[in-house]
Design a protein around this motif. Structure first.
Motif, PDB file in Angstrom:
ATOM      1  N   UNK A 105       0.653   1.641   5.346  1.00  0.00           N
ATOM      2  CA  UNK A 105       0.248   3.044   5.411  1.00  0.00           C
ATOM      3  C   UNK A 105      -1.244   3.122   5.693  1.00  0.00           C
ATOM      4  N   UNK A 106      -1.699   4.325   6.043  1.00  0.00           N
ATOM      5  CA  UNK A 106      -3.112   4.508   6.350  1.00  0.00           C
ATOM      6  C   UNK A 106      -3.981   4.376   5.119  1.00  0.00           C
ATOM      7  N   UNK A 138      -7.942   4.203  -2.572  1.00  0.00           N
ATOM      8  CA  UNK A 138      -6.789   3.933  -1.735  1.00  0.00           C
ATOM      9  C   UNK A 138      -7.173   3.467  -0.342  1.00  0.00           C
ATOM     10  N   UNK A 139      -8.110   4.167   0.277  1.00  0.00           N
ATOM     11  CA  UNK A 139      -8.564   3.793   1.610  1.00  0.00           C
ATOM     12  C   UNK A 139      -9.265   2.455   1.625  1.00  0.00           C
ATOM     13  N   UNK A 140     -10.015   2.172   0.564  1.00  0.00           N
ATOM     14  CA  UNK A 140     -10.728   0.897   0.483  1.00  0.00           C
ATOM     15  C   UNK A 140      -9.750  -0.269   0.341  1.00  0.00           C
ATOM     16  N   UNK A 141      -8.726  -0.094  -0.502  1.00  0.00           N
ATOM     17  CA  UNK A 141      -7.722  -1.152  -0.647  1.00  0.00           C
ATOM     18  C   UNK A 141      -7.021  -1.415   0.674  1.00  0.00           C
ATOM     19  N   UNK A 142      -6.678  -0.357   1.380  1.00  0.00           N
ATOM     20  CA  UNK A 142      -6.026  -0.535   2.668  1.00  0.00           C
ATOM     21  C   UNK A 142      -6.918  -1.329   3.619  1.00  0.00           C
ATOM     22  N   UNK A 143      -8.209  -1.064   3.581  1.00  0.00           N
ATOM     23  CA  UNK A 143      -9.151  -1.748   4.473  1.00  0.00           C
ATOM     24  C   UNK A 143      -9.257  -3.229   4.148  1.00  0.00           C
ATOM     25  N   UNK A 144      -9.400  -3.572   2.860  1.00  0.00           N
ATOM     26  CA  UNK A 144      -9.573  -4.984   2.511  1.00  0.00           C
ATOM     27  C   UNK A 144      -8.283  -5.770   2.760  1.00  0.00           C
TER      28      UNK A 144
END
Length: 208
Positions: free
Chosen positions: A181-182, A100-106
């Protein structure tokens, strides 16, 4: 008989990419390349190996505008107003907890086209073997039940074959999402690993 083993997925398969438009194909391509390079760098910085990233599609398409129909029923030909470049990759994420965090970053660095997410279990072979064992146990129990009820005895096994396997991916999330979202939430659920086994026994009537 079917043997089924349930397991929590440990790998996410994500199809993501970059779509850019400009008035010329060269500008669109340059913008797309820059955004994709940032996207790939973010994936690698997060520990995704090169072997787990593969280009799935690359297209350059004209952006067409179709004039409205005139009062006399005629219509001017469509015009090219620009070009759209799309570059997509399929990424295997081996740590679902960080997906989830990786998708948000890319998404924040340039990826603007997330086409789908599916979940799977990386070690399918050992789970399939466990499912085969369950299927065999079920077959033996059923055969003994049929023999007892039908008044015959089981002799030697004549054949054993595997009839099929069913390991469908579990689709999650919508096709596209906005970086609001974060961290993008993930719910991987469970996956059923299924093996179908067929056995044929030689039988003989029970002694009277």
């Amino acid at each position: 008989a079917d043997g089924v083993v349930s397991a929590a997925p440990d790998t996410a398969i994500v199809s993501l990419g970059v779509v850019q438009e400009a008035d010329t194909a060269d500008k669109a391509l340059s913008a797309n390349n820059a955004a994709m390079q940032k996207t790939l760098a973010a994936l690698k910085d997060a520990g995704v190996a090169d072997k787990d990233i593969a280009t799935s599609s690359f297209t350059i398409d004209p952006v067409m505008v179709y004039p409205p129909q005139k009062d006399d029923g005629t219509q001017d030909p469509p015009k090219i107003t620009g070009y759209r470049v799309s570059n997509a990759v399929t990424v295997k994420l081996r740590d679902i907890a960080k997906a989830g965090g990786l998708l948000d970053k890319v998404i924040r660095v340039g990826a603007n086209d997330v086409r789908g997410v599916s979940f799977t279990v990386d070690d399918q072979d050992s789970l399939m073997d466990a499912a085969r064992v369950e299927a065999m146990k079920t077959l033996e129990t059923r055969a003994e039940l049929y023999a007892k009820t039908g008044g015959f005895t089981l002799k030697r096994v004549l054949s054993v074959s595997e009839g099929g396997r069913d390991t469908p991916p579990v689709p999650m999330m919508m096709a596209k999402m906005a970086p609001q979202s974060d961290a993008v939430p993930f719910m991987a659920g469970e996956q059923d690993i299924r093996a179908t086994v067929n056995m044929t026994w030689e039988i003989e009537p029970a002694a009277k």
